[in-house]
Design an enzyme around this catalytic site. Structure first.
Site, PDB file in Angstrom:
ATOM      1  N   HIS A   4       0.872  -1.169   0.000  1.00 22.96           N
ATOM      2  CA  HIS A   4       0.000   0.000   0.000  1.00 22.96           C
ATOM      3  C   HIS A   4       0.912   1.222   0.000  1.00 22.96           C
ATOM      4  O   HIS A   4       1.360   1.671   1.060  1.00 22.96           O
ATOM      5  CB  HIS A   4      -0.920  -0.006   1.227  1.00 22.96           C
ATOM      6  CG  HIS A   4      -1.811  -1.203   1.294  1.00 22.96           C
ATOM      7  ND1 HIS A   4      -2.114  -1.851   2.480  1.00 22.96           N
ATOM      8  CD2 HIS A   4      -2.451  -1.897   0.317  1.00 22.96           C
ATOM      9  CE1 HIS A   4      -2.915  -2.871   2.234  1.00 22.96           C
ATOM     10  NE2 HIS A   4      -3.130  -2.921   0.925  1.00 22.96           N
ATOM     11  N   THR A   5       1.214   1.714  -1.196  1.00 22.60           N
ATOM     12  CA  THR A   5       2.173   2.826  -1.298  1.00 22.60           C
ATOM     13  C   THR A   5       1.656   4.091  -0.630  1.00 22.60           C
ATOM     14  O   THR A   5       2.447   4.963  -0.265  1.00 22.60           O
ATOM     15  CB  THR A   5       2.494   3.114  -2.774  1.00 22.60           C
ATOM     16  OG1 THR A   5       1.278   3.378  -3.481  1.00 22.60           O
ATOM     17  CG2 THR A   5       3.207   1.942  -3.415  1.00 22.60           C
ATOM     18  N   CYS A   6       0.338   4.194  -0.493  1.00 23.75           N
ATOM     19  CA  CYS A   6      -0.221   5.368   0.178  1.00 23.75           C
ATOM     20  C   CYS A   6       0.247   5.447   1.629  1.00 23.75           C
ATOM     21  O   CYS A   6       0.358   6.537   2.200  1.00 23.75           O
ATOM     22  CB  CYS A   6      -1.744   5.332   0.146  1.00 23.75           C
ATOM     23  SG  CYS A   6      -2.444   5.242  -1.517  1.00 23.75           S
ATOM     24  N   PHE A   7       0.498   4.274   2.210  1.00 23.09           N
ATOM     25  CA  PHE A   7       0.843   4.223   3.635  1.00 23.09           C
ATOM     26  C   PHE A   7       2.245   3.662   3.862  1.00 23.09           C
ATOM     27  O   PHE A   7       2.601   3.345   4.994  1.00 23.09           O
ATOM     28  CB  PHE A   7      -0.185   3.371   4.388  1.00 23.09           C
ATOM     29  CG  PHE A   7      -1.603   3.775   4.120  1.00 23.09           C
ATOM     30  CD1 PHE A   7      -2.106   4.960   4.640  1.00 23.09           C
ATOM     31  CD2 PHE A   7      -2.426   2.994   3.325  1.00 23.09           C
ATOM     32  CE1 PHE A   7      -3.414   5.341   4.389  1.00 23.09           C
ATOM     33  CE2 PHE A   7      -3.735   3.374   3.067  1.00 23.09           C
ATOM     34  CZ  PHE A   7      -4.232   4.556   3.593  1.00 23.09           C
TER      35      PHE A   7
END
Length: 839
Positions: A805-808
């Protein structure tokens, strides 16, 4: 001798003592007053017009307005051979004494050396003319200066060295020379030559020991007191140079040896740190009015400033504060044993604490000279100028006051362009005026602070407009693109939302269900920059000799193509906007530009070194040409003021350009070869790329309009855009800041295997993993510890690939049965991952 005192401002101690001209029998009061600045602390003081000198009431230095002319006798100079001869004679006498006599008579034995020093320290001129270097680019022979201090420091008695420091203090306190308006004393040094004696004094080897309160032979209370007095005045004098002298100083600093230069940067930074520590210990005291300066008596009688007086106390002034502050945590502490003032855990220095503190201001000004010299001739990393104590400054208030002072100064100059009177302000100095003191992390914090305010303001305005017009207005800058047309779609979207570029960015990929919480944004930046650098666009060229990218040279016929949809001009503008958005949205890009690119953005002057970085082979050949001075110069080189370059789309097509009017017919000679090289560099670094760079610059500054950007230098901007330039990943540091979820902890077998595999990877493979997890393959400029890395556990599907999860900045690992299975699954995931979808 008569004295005159006058209050300038009733709120503080702005009073001066005017010392009458010693040649005048009496002092005649005059109602006509003028202003002069102190040559040590820089304070602007008002005094009668017809006096020759006065004493500053802030730093107590005598400011000479009309100096006495002195003649210099060469026999009065410091000569190392003479000193060695005297030393040899004294040593012979000393060796003949028994143990008790040596202890009792050592001062008497070395009195000849002390007298030798005393006779040469009556005025500044003997010291000023000593230790000259044979190198025309150096102001001092630093080897001789080092030997001079070694002789004094290694004597059996410390008295000659102490007498030298006392004499230095007296010369600094009463120089008997008009240093505010120096006149050239030597054609070699010009105006700055009158300050050589201060540069010699700044080489005193115990200054750092004094500031750090280190254990040393000459670190007694009296030595600390006198060395501090000497240091603060020497720093003050060198920081208050007039503009012409300061430029000359910077010129000589550029040619200073790297180790000596770095030592000077360290010394001045320690001096600034010392005074922040002193402010900390005077918080809440009546003496802390921003202008208090500790004198000799303070050091000799104060346990606070001179901790060794209280041998039973473990508190050491500077040492203690370095432990407290440099450890990264501010702990509660009292400023003295009987003080009731306890500092809060989140204590921050207020601008009022240091804004009128002349010691910090003069230290910062002197460091500015060193910084400017370092920008022209790279001597040390810019991080050497960072002061860790500044991390505990209230940067938000400092930034706001800096902006207010800038506006006030501009308004004052506009309204009083014909006035020469001084301008007073409650706070005259902010750290933002000398941004090199801020660490990169602090500058990023200031940038984020201003960016957040601008984004919130844009969102608020959008909301208010929606209420007024009864329309739905998005509070975000939304860009919707197709992967195969990422450049075209992005350009069209940005063109349609010119007024919304300062809103928070949200990206949507067509036919992909990902929700942008940061990861899609990173992917968009990566794809777009990769497409813009595609050779088919002709925007940038790859320079084989340096393996760097540079702007393509625009041929004259293509200026017609710089208009219209999808033109080079629009694509350069798009690249500028993208770079600005990346900074605004804290996203790292993988760019391969030379330092000259970032210098041009920051408005810094380019140098020969910048050309050599981009074109190393061409630059080396040019330098060899400049070195050749034979009579057959024109026959050997046969050059004219003309250059050629390949077409950006067809390398078989060659274009010719003249470097100056009629350049194709003007031969390069021994007399004009330097001008030829200058025009050549200017063509390839500036003139030939001007149309494209101007379009890029317009796009960049359409997004980046805040004042916080001005705090960054070119080296820091490169780190801000591209991340750290380290060629390895500190796995242990990344592991120390990693958080675990879903049942994992640092001792879980899968987690331990993961860290072992990451440590065994080559750096290119480690970068791929960073990109897989964070959306960027670069470490942030502030270090790997600022990555909020997370590892989560997935209980089922042990035969499936890891997820991210690149967002996190999160990687999700299954319960793999062994280390090799995890390794194989990781490699497949790293090599074949792209896009967003349901898994």
């Amino acid at each position: 001798m008569s004295f005159f005192s006058r209050n300038i401002n009733s709120k503080d101690r702005h009073k001066i003592q005017i010392i009458s001209n010693s040649t005048a029998p009496s002092f005649e009061p005059n109602n006509e007053f003028v202003t002069s600045s102190c040559c040590c602390c820089g304070t602007i003081l008002q005094h009668p017009k017809n006096i020759s000198k006065f004493r500053c009431s802030v730093c107590y230095v005598t400011v000479v307005l009309q100096g006495t002319a002195f003649t210099q006798d060469k026999t009065e100079l410091f000569d190392l051979d003479d000193m060695r001869e005297l030393l040899s004679s004294c040593n012979n006498t000393y060796r003949e004494l028994d143990k008790d006599e040596k202890r009792l008579r050592k001062h008497e034995v070395f009195h000849l050396l002390e007298d030798y020093i005393a006779t040469r320290m009556v005025t500044i001129f003997p010291l000023n003319a000593s230790f000259e270097s044979s190198n025309p680019r150096e102001m001092l022979d630093y080897d001789q200066v080092k030997e001079f201090y070694r002789i004094l420091m290694e004597l059996p008695t410390k008295k000659p060295f102490y007498s030298f420091l006392v004499a230095c203090n007296e010369l600094l306190k009463r120089p008997h020379v008009a240093l505010n308006t120096p006149t050239p004393t030597n054609p070699k040094y010009k105006r700055i030559g009158l300050f050589r004696w201060i540069l010699i004094i700044l080489e005193v080897p115990i200054f750092k020991q004094t500031l750090a309160n280190a254990e040393a032979r000459c670190n007694t209370p009296h030595f600390r007191a006198i060395s501090y007095e000497v240091l603060k005045k020497a720093v003050g004098y060198m920081s208050c140079l007039d503009e012409a002298s300061a430029k000359e100083l910077v010129h000589f600093l550029k040619y200073m040896q790297k180790d000596i230069f770095a030592s000077k940067v360290e010394l001045v930074n320690m001096y600034i740190t010392f005074h922040f520590a002193r402010i900390l210990h005077t918080i809440g005291k009546e003496t802390n009015n921003g202008k208090y300066s500790p004198q000799l008596e303070d050091f000799e009688h104060s346990e606070k400033l001179n901790p060794s007086l209280n041998q039973g106390s473990a508190k050491k002034l500077v040492h203690t504060n370095m432990n407290i502050f440099f450890g990264g945590i501010v702990r509660p502490m009292t400023s003295s044993a009987n003080s009731k003032d306890i500092l809060a855990l989140n204590y921050r220095f207020s601008p009022e604490d240091y804004g009128n503190e002349w010691h910090i201001k003069t230290g910062a000004r002197l460091l500015l000279c060193l910084y400017v010299a370092n920008q022209s001739a790279y001597k040390c990393p810019v991080s050497n100028f960072y002061n860790t104590m500044i991390d505990f400054v209230d940067y938000k208030r400092d930034f706001e006051l800096w902006q207010d002072l800038s506006k006030l100064s501009a308004s004052h100059e506009k309204e009083n362009s014909g006035s020469s009177g001084p301008r007073y302000s409650p706070v005259q100095f902010t750290i933002c005026q000398c941004p090199f003191l801020f660490s990169l992390g602090m500058k990023i914090s200031i940038l984020e602070y201003e960016t957040r305010r601008l984004m919130e303001y844009s969102a608020e305005q959008a909301f208010l407009k929606a209420l007024d017009r009864k329309q739905v207005v998005d509070v975000y800058l939304k860009i919707r693109v197709r992967r195969e047309f990422v450049t075209t779609d992005s350009l069209r979207s940005i063109q349609n939302q010119q007024k919304d570029l300062k809103k928070s960015l949200r990206i949507e990929f067509v036919n992909e269900p990902g929700i942008d919480a940061g990861g899609l944004r990173k992917e968009w930046f990566l794809l777009l920059t990769r497409d813009l650098f595609n050779p088919n666009n002709g925007l940038f060229v790859y320079v084989p000799e340096s393996r760097l990218c540079w702007f393509s040279i625009m041929e004259s016929i293509e200026h017609e193509l710089l208009q219209g949809e999808g033109s080079s001009s629009e694509l350069y503008y798009l690249f500028g906007v993208v770079l600005g958005l990346a900074i605004y949205n804290s996203t790292i890009l993988d760019l391969k530009f030379p330092r000259a690119f970032y210098k041009k953005i920051c408005g810094e002057v380019l140098s020969v070194n910048d050309f050599l970085e981009l074109y190393p082979e061409t630059g080396t050949n040019m330098l060899k040409m400049l070195e050749y001075d034979g009579e057959d110069f024109e026959d050997i080189f046969a050059l004219t003021f003309e250059t050629c370059f390949p077409d950006r789309f067809d390398e078989s097509k060659i274009h010719y350009r003249q470097l100056c009017p009629d350049g194709s017919t003007q031969a390069v000679t021994r007399e004009n070869k330097h001008e030829y090289f200058r025009l050549w560099m200017d063509f390839y670094l500036n003139r030939s790329i001007a149309p494209g760079f101007e379009s890029f610059r317009n796009g960049f500054f359409h997004v980046i309009e805040g004042n916080s950007f001005r705090l960054f230098g070119s080296e820091e901007l490169e780190q801000l855009v591209c991340g750290s330039n380290e060629q390895s990943l500190d796995v242990s540091m990344l592991r120390s800041v990693t958080r675990y979820q879903g049942g994992f902890d640092d001792n879980s077998p899968v987690v331990q295997w993961f860290w072992e595999i990451l440590s065994e990877m080559e750096y290119p493979q480690q970068r791929k993993l960073l990109h897989f997890v964070t959306g960027s393959d670069r470490v942030p400029a502030t270090g790997v510890t600022t990555i909020p890395f997370r590892i989560s556990r997935i209980r089922s599907g042990a035969d499936r690939l890891p997820l991210s999860h690149t967002c996190f900045n999160e990687i999700c690992l299954h319960e793999y049965k062994d280390k090799e299975t995890l390794r194989n699954k990781l490699i497949i995931a790293l090599e074949e991952s792209q896009g967003y979808g349901f898994r």
